[in-house]
Motif scaffolding. Sequence first.
Motif, PDB file in Angstrom:
ATOM      1  N   ALA A   1     -27.306  19.206 -17.320  1.00  0.00           N
ATOM      2  CA  ALA A   1     -26.908  18.982 -15.934  1.00  0.00           C
ATOM      3  C   ALA A   1     -25.484  19.463 -15.687  1.00  0.00           C
ATOM      4  N   ALA A   2     -24.615  19.335 -16.696  1.00  0.00           N
ATOM      5  CA  ALA A   2     -23.233  19.781 -16.542  1.00  0.00           C
ATOM      6  C   ALA A   2     -23.166  21.296 -16.358  1.00  0.00           C
ATOM      7  N   VAL A   3     -23.939  22.034 -17.149  1.00  0.00           N
ATOM      8  CA  VAL A   3     -23.958  23.489 -17.017  1.00  0.00           C
ATOM      9  C   VAL A   3     -24.618  23.901 -15.701  1.00  0.00           C
ATOM     10  N   TYR A   4     -25.608  23.136 -15.276  1.00  0.00           N
ATOM     11  CA  TYR A   4     -26.207  23.374 -13.957  1.00  0.00           C
ATOM     12  C   TYR A   4     -25.171  23.156 -12.860  1.00  0.00           C
ATOM     13  N   ALA A   5     -24.323  22.144 -13.033  1.00  0.00           N
ATOM     14  CA  ALA A   5     -23.320  21.817 -12.016  1.00  0.00           C
ATOM     15  C   ALA A   5     -22.290  22.931 -11.845  1.00  0.00           C
ATOM     16  N   VAL A   6     -22.041  23.702 -12.908  1.00  0.00           N
ATOM     17  CA  VAL A   6     -21.070  24.791 -12.785  1.00  0.00           C
ATOM     18  C   VAL A   6     -21.736  26.114 -12.427  1.00  0.00           C
ATOM     19  N   GLY A   7     -23.051  26.096 -12.265  1.00  0.00           N
ATOM     20  CA  GLY A   7     -23.765  27.285 -11.818  1.00  0.00           C
ATOM     21  C   GLY A   7     -24.156  28.265 -12.905  1.00  0.00           C
ATOM     22  N   ALA A   8     -24.006  27.887 -14.187  1.00  0.00           N
ATOM     23  CA  ALA A   8     -24.360  28.793 -15.272  1.00  0.00           C
ATOM     24  C   ALA A   8     -25.854  28.766 -15.592  1.00  0.00           C
ATOM     25  N   LEU A   9     -26.551  27.716 -15.143  1.00  0.00           N
ATOM     26  CA  LEU A   9     -28.010  27.637 -15.216  1.00  0.00           C
ATOM     27  C   LEU A   9     -28.554  27.408 -13.819  1.00  0.00           C
ATOM     28  N   SER A  10     -29.625  28.104 -13.479  1.00  0.00           N
ATOM     29  CA  SER A  10     -30.310  27.850 -12.216  1.00  0.00           C
ATOM     30  C   SER A  10     -31.070  26.530 -12.328  1.00  0.00           C
TER      31      SER A  10
ATOM     32  N   LEU B   1     -27.770  16.000  -5.202  1.00  0.00           N
ATOM     33  CA  LEU B   1     -27.436  14.986  -4.197  1.00  0.00           C
ATOM     34  C   LEU B   1     -25.959  15.042  -3.841  1.00  0.00           C
ATOM     35  N   LEU B   2     -25.092  15.119  -4.852  1.00  0.00           N
ATOM     36  CA  LEU B   2     -23.666  15.205  -4.592  1.00  0.00           C
ATOM     37  C   LEU B   2     -23.326  16.475  -3.812  1.00  0.00           C
ATOM     38  N   HIS B   3     -23.989  17.567  -4.166  1.00  0.00           N
ATOM     39  CA  HIS B   3     -23.765  18.830  -3.454  1.00  0.00           C
ATOM     40  C   HIS B   3     -24.147  18.701  -1.985  1.00  0.00           C
ATOM     41  N   ALA B   4     -25.213  17.934  -1.715  1.00  0.00           N
ATOM     42  CA  ALA B   4     -25.657  17.731  -0.331  1.00  0.00           C
ATOM     43  C   ALA B   4     -24.605  16.998   0.493  1.00  0.00           C
ATOM     44  N   PHE B   5     -23.767  16.197  -0.185  1.00  0.00           N
ATOM     45  CA  PHE B   5     -22.666  15.489   0.486  1.00  0.00           C
ATOM     46  C   PHE B   5     -21.362  16.276   0.406  1.00  0.00           C
ATOM     47  N   ASN B   6     -21.469  17.554   0.024  1.00  0.00           N
ATOM     48  CA  ASN B   6     -20.293  18.431  -0.115  1.00  0.00           C
ATOM     49  C   ASN B   6     -19.294  17.916  -1.145  1.00  0.00           C
ATOM     50  N   ILE B   7     -19.818  17.282  -2.176  1.00  0.00           N
ATOM     51  CA  ILE B   7     -18.978  16.812  -3.283  1.00  0.00           C
ATOM     52  C   ILE B   7     -19.170  17.764  -4.446  1.00  0.00           C
ATOM     53  N   SER B   8     -18.109  18.464  -4.806  1.00  0.00           N
ATOM     54  CA  SER B   8     -18.170  19.435  -5.890  1.00  0.00           C
ATOM     55  C   SER B   8     -17.168  19.065  -6.978  1.00  0.00           C
ATOM     56  N   PRO B   9     -17.518  19.245  -8.236  1.00  0.00           N
ATOM     57  CA  PRO B   9     -16.602  18.886  -9.331  1.00  0.00           C
ATOM     58  C   PRO B   9     -15.513  19.930  -9.537  1.00  0.00           C
ATOM     59  N   HIS B  10     -14.417  19.485 -10.100  1.00  0.00           N
ATOM     60  CA  HIS B  10     -13.356  20.398 -10.548  1.00  0.00           C
ATOM     61  C   HIS B  10     -13.609  20.793 -12.004  1.00  0.00           C
ATOM     62  N   SER B  11     -14.028  19.801 -12.808  1.00  0.00           N
ATOM     63  CA  SER B  11     -14.329  20.021 -14.218  1.00  0.00           C
ATOM     64  C   SER B  11     -15.504  19.129 -14.605  1.00  0.00           C
ATOM     65  N   VAL B  12     -16.297  19.580 -15.581  1.00  0.00           N
ATOM     66  CA  VAL B  12     -17.448  18.782 -16.011  1.00  0.00           C
ATOM     67  C   VAL B  12     -17.558  18.775 -17.536  1.00  0.00           C
ATOM     68  N   ILE B  13     -18.126  17.671 -18.040  1.00  0.00           N
ATOM     69  CA  ILE B  13     -18.456  17.504 -19.456  1.00  0.00           C
ATOM     70  C   ILE B  13     -19.834  16.859 -19.515  1.00  0.00           C
ATOM     71  N   GLY B  14     -20.609  17.226 -20.505  1.00  0.00           N
ATOM     72  CA  GLY B  14     -21.884  16.562 -20.732  1.00  0.00           C
ATOM     73  C   GLY B  14     -21.927  15.997 -22.141  1.00  0.00           C
ATOM     74  N   HIS B  15     -22.652  14.902 -22.321  1.00  0.00           N
ATOM     75  CA  HIS B  15     -22.818  14.279 -23.638  1.00  0.00           C
ATOM     76  C   HIS B  15     -24.256  14.506 -24.082  1.00  0.00           C
ATOM     77  N   SER B  16     -24.432  15.293 -25.153  1.00  0.00           N
ATOM     78  CA  SER B  16     -25.764  15.602 -25.678  1.00  0.00           C
ATOM     79  C   SER B  16     -26.605  16.311 -24.610  1.00  0.00           C
ATOM     80  N   SER B  17     -27.769  15.752 -24.257  1.00  0.00           N
ATOM     81  CA  SER B  17     -28.620  16.407 -23.258  1.00  0.00           C
ATOM     82  C   SER B  17     -27.967  16.444 -21.877  1.00  0.00           C
ATOM     83  N   GLY B  18     -26.933  15.626 -21.667  1.00  0.00           N
ATOM     84  CA  GLY B  18     -26.207  15.640 -20.399  1.00  0.00           C
ATOM     85  C   GLY B  18     -25.522  16.964 -20.129  1.00  0.00           C
ATOM     86  N   GLU B  19     -25.377  17.795 -21.179  1.00  0.00           N
ATOM     87  CA  GLU B  19     -24.783  19.115 -20.972  1.00  0.00           C
ATOM     88  C   GLU B  19     -25.671  20.001 -20.098  1.00  0.00           C
TER      89      GLU B  19
END
Length: 205
Positions: A28-37, A8-26
């Motif tokens: 989505a964080a790794v997905y956000a940086v493009g390391a997981l499809s 959703l954020l990507h659809a609004f052209n909002i991209s992160p500079h840095s990301v962190i995930g907590h537990s299973s939140g990692e």
Amino acid sequence: LQIALVDLLHAFNISPHSVIGHSSGEIAAVYAVGALSHESALCVSYRRSRVASFAKKTIEARGGMLVANVSEEEAIQYIGRVGKTRSSLACINSSTSTTISGDRDAIDELKDLLENSLITSQILTVDVAYHSHHMKAVASQYLESLDGLKFSIPRNSVCFFSSVTGQKKVSDFGATYWVENLVSTVRFSDAVSALCSDVRDQTRG
């Protein structure tokens, strides 16, 4: 849901500079940086929930988790009092907040100890002991279920800070990493500190 929010954020052209995930939140964080499809991220999430459910059904001791207003060092001391084979340091959320996980009777005992010391704590409404010996019991099954997982390196434009290591991570997001994510202490506070240091260094540069 977190994966969908990244899209959703990507659809609004909002991209992160840095990301962190907590537990299973990692995931989505790794997905956000493009390391997981998208497919791989969903696979990791689904397989994680499957092994957690299996642990709940097969491990004799009921699982539980508790968050307490104590430091990492204090949490380790309390864990020693209820037994290191029954409980584990699950998460370091901040310098004064930790999560302890393990057998539910050990968590109940820990709750009483903390209350007697006038320390604020709360038992979480979960019946799975994430980041404890309960998860280590199903680690090999999780690893096997993720065999052949496809992953890549993060995009250069985004930095990923791992709450498994507490440091920036730029490679090796395969099955072994996700097993570590499930069984290891979540070093969220260290990861946040590493991110802040990285931002300060870039600002000064």
